[in-house]
Design an enzyme around this catalytic site. Structure first.
Site, short mmCIF file in Angstrom:
data_model
loop_
_atom_site.label_atom_id
_atom_site.label_comp_id
_atom_site.label_asym_id
_atom_site.label_seq_id
_atom_site.Cartn_x
_atom_site.Cartn_y
_atom_site.Cartn_z
N SER A 41 0.78 -1.33 0.15
CA SER A 41 0.03 0.04 -0.03
C SER A 41 0.94 1.25 -0.07
CB SER A 41 -0.83 0.10 1.34
OG SER A 41 -2.14 0.93 0.92
N ASP A 153 -5.84 -3.78 -2.08
CA ASP A 153 -4.71 -3.53 -1.10
C ASP A 153 -3.85 -4.71 -0.54
OD1 ASP A 153 -3.11 -2.49 1.20
OD2 ASP A 153 -4.52 -0.79 1.29
#
Length: 255
Positions: A41, A153
């Site tokens: 991320s 993510d």
């Protein structure tokens, strides 16, 4: 005498992930070499910039002057509120449109396949596209659909990619985790806060045992910073610097 190979695992955390810049500043100042980088991320975004040779000081300046209009492209909610194309274009620009395997430092980016629930690790191919997948917070960013995969993510499966950088060949793993402690009380004010807090609770439960596998764990105290507070750059960077300096002696002893 041959020194050990050092790997850096940079975790997720949205705005809190700006603390990674402070950690990198200290490692650079102290001459700590980094041989491998893996990021999830926000950690993937900072990681690819670092691996491409962008100095931490320049990253801080970019973060300070970056406006929401430069990266925020809202869309009618379908699979997410943000398209993410502006972010991808920005990373393309900052990485000079390179592939991951073209960076001076071997780099890995972690995402999650929403269909299978499996970890997806990018080590080659477009750096911008890999980062775009890794930052796709479920419910916030539109997922990346490619090769029969729906990518979101990487923090869903591994918020700090310690095992990834270990698999790359690191003898010593320095992990940077910017998630707040169990006792932190976050104010819930909007749907973004609801999604982020839900993910944080899940990730804390799933990943806590994995953190102990790092040789050095750096945890900047960013608990008072909201994950959406991208304007608090200076504070985040300072917290990263403080935490890194506190770990320097441990790092030197291991080396």
């Amino acid at each position: 005498m041959k020194r050990p190979k050092i790997g850096l695992a940079l975790g997720s955390g949205s705005a809190r992930g700006l603390a990674h810049i402070g950690v990198l500043k200290v490692l650079k100042e102290e001459g700590i070499p980094i041989d491998y980088v893996a990021g999830t991320s926000m950690g993937s975004l900072i990681g690819v910039l670092f691996a491409n040779g962008i100095e931490p000081e320049m990253m801080e300046k970019l973060a300070l002057h970056l406006k929401r209009k430069h990266w925020l492209d809202l869309t009618v909610p379908g699979f997410g509120f943000i398209l993410g194309e502006k972010v991808k274009d920005l990373v393309h620009l900052l990485t000079h449109q390179k592939n991951l395997d073209e960076f001076p430092i071997p780099t890995a980016v972690v995402a999650t396949d929403l269909i299978t629930g499996e970890r997806v690790v990018f080590k080659e191919g477009s750096a911008a596209e890999a980062v775009r997948a890794s930052i796709s917070i479920p419910g916030i960013f539109t997922p990346v659909v490619t090769n029969n995969q729906v990518l979101v993510d990487g923090a869903v499966v591994e918020r700090v990619p310690i095992s990834v950088v270990r698999e790359m060949g690191a003898d010593i793993v320095i992990a940077v985790d910017v998630f707040p402690g169990n006792n932190t009380r976050m104010r819930i004010r909007n749907i973004f806060d609801v999604i982020m807090q839900s993910l944080e609770i899940m990730e804390r439960r799933v990943f806590q045992d994995h953190l102990v596998s790092a040789d050095v764990l750096i945890q900047p105290d960013v608990s008072e910073i909201n994950p959406a507070a991208f304007t608090r750059v200076t504070e985040c960077v300072k917290k990263g610097e403080e935490a890194a300096r506190a770990s320097l002696e441990q790092i030197r002893q291991l080396i």
